[in-house]
Enzyme design. Sequence first.
Site, short mmCIF file in Angstrom:
data_model
loop_
_atom_site.label_atom_id
_atom_site.label_comp_id
_atom_site.label_asym_id
_atom_site.label_seq_id
_atom_site.Cartn_x
_atom_site.Cartn_y
_atom_site.Cartn_z
N TRP A 109 11.90 -46.70 27.53
CA TRP A 109 10.97 -45.59 27.32
C TRP A 109 11.59 -44.46 26.54
CZ3 TRP A 109 6.48 -47.32 27.17
CH2 TRP A 109 6.00 -48.25 28.10
N ASP A 195 10.45 -37.01 30.48
CA ASP A 195 9.39 -37.97 30.83
C ASP A 195 9.57 -38.36 32.29
OD1 ASP A 195 7.72 -40.15 31.20
OD2 ASP A 195 8.52 -41.34 29.52
N LYS A 219 1.21 -44.28 37.21
CA LYS A 219 2.36 -44.80 37.95
C LYS A 219 2.38 -44.23 39.36
CE LYS A 219 3.56 -46.78 34.14
NZ LYS A 219 4.47 -46.27 33.14
C1 LIG Z 1 4.67 -46.39 31.65
C2 LIG Z 1 5.59 -45.43 31.04
C3 LIG Z 1 5.40 -44.90 29.75
C4 LIG Z 1 4.22 -45.31 28.90
O1 LIG Z 1 3.04 -44.90 29.47
P1 LIG Z 1 1.63 -45.17 28.78
O2 LIG Z 1 0.74 -44.31 29.61
O3 LIG Z 1 1.35 -46.62 28.88
O4 LIG Z 1 1.70 -44.69 27.37
C5 LIG Z 1 6.30 -43.98 29.29
N1 LIG Z 1 7.35 -43.59 30.01
C6 LIG Z 1 7.59 -44.08 31.24
C7 LIG Z 1 8.78 -43.61 32.00
C8 LIG Z 1 6.72 -45.01 31.79
O5 LIG Z 1 6.95 -45.50 33.03
#
Ligand SMILES: *Cc1c(COP(=O)(O)O)cnc(C)c1O
Length: 393
Positions: A109, A195, A219
């Site tokens: 990511w 993030d 998530k």
């Molecule tokens: C799932 C995830 C993403 C991507 O998320 P989307 O909503 O599918 O764009 C980015 N960073 C992390 C840490 C993730 O777990």
Amino acid sequence: MPAAGRRVWNFSAGPGVMPEAVLRHAQAEMLDAAGSGMSVMEMSHRSPAFDAIHTASIADLRTLLAIPDNYHVLYMQGGATAQFAAVYLNLVGQGDTTTPVDYVVTGVWSDKAAKEAQALGAHVRRVTDTSADRHTTLPDAAALALQLGAAGHGDRGGKPAYVYYCDNETVHGVEVSPATAVLDHVPKDVPVVCDMSSNFLTRPIDVARYGVIYGGAQKNIGPAGVTIVIVRDDLLQRRVPAIPAMLDWSLAAKNNSLYNTPPTWAIYISGLVFKHVLAAGGVTAMEAQCAAKAARVYAAIDGSGGFYRGPVHHAARSRVNIPCRIVVDGAPAEALETQFLADAADAGLVELSGHRSVGGLRFSLYNAMPMAGVEALIAFMAQFQQKHGPPRA
Ligand SMILES: *Cc1c(COP(=O)(O)O)cnc(C)c1O
């Protein structure tokens, strides 16, 4: 469980398990939300009824994370992935190819975030990159301190506009623990962008130490379709070239996330989750539950005599996404892993496969996964090992 359906233990990495109480609440309000005579998904995003939902959700999130007044909370779209571009566009501006931006790369990511900024023209510096260890470690704290500190003094070709990292790498199961925080090494006047998609609301955080925190809802919060962005007010004042409206934090802030139609249903459910977490004791309670669940699973892996093996180094282990291999004669036993997934599904334990890029198994223990689900998983693991593992010495 109601006769209408069987609820499974869902260990998906995302979209993930939701608190059952929240689903039931939404079910009860499906046809008539708060006396409006309609479902939330039928409401105008500019109606007083939706405004109340929207406003309360932000107030509750502010309470949960003790978000200081000089931060905006935005509901954006396009997932966390859209924010990979938004970070560079809002903080540096497209066309600026010389101002450095620093990325701590600890998994796919953060790697994707760095690549997206680079594709848009950013001068990306990878402060560290753990890909040589297949992202099973965290950067060495001393090396990180040196790299980030040097950048702060302009020793590496200029101070970065921001330092970027991912708090929890969902695919690899690597989490930046507060003890090894990137935060400690970043010069005070450089904003940190983080993030937190997969470990959002799993522990208290000191928001004031960040410039920007963001996370996709699916998530650890609510339904896919909304991304939460927490941004310090002064960062909304940067003069940058025109940004696509949907990625523009300032525009979202000015319009209270209502520049265009927001994902109203996702915001509503996220708000219910915030209320649920508050009632359950807030993020301090989530942190304790999270630690207890992770400890149970890691103990099961580490106590299996090597049949189950976590590829991630201990200090880097995530509390929420736990990759695991089944190992026989020193090598991953893929056929057994396939069998594990099939048998687990029969036992009502689903979404246990590792990310397609790394294989194996992965157990995601988001806030909404109760300890009972974890106990069911552990019991199944023991049973499976007894049946298929080599006899234990
Ligand atoms: C799932 C995830 C993403 C991507 O998320 P989307 O909503 O599918 O764009 C980015 N960073 C992390 C840490 C993730 O777990």
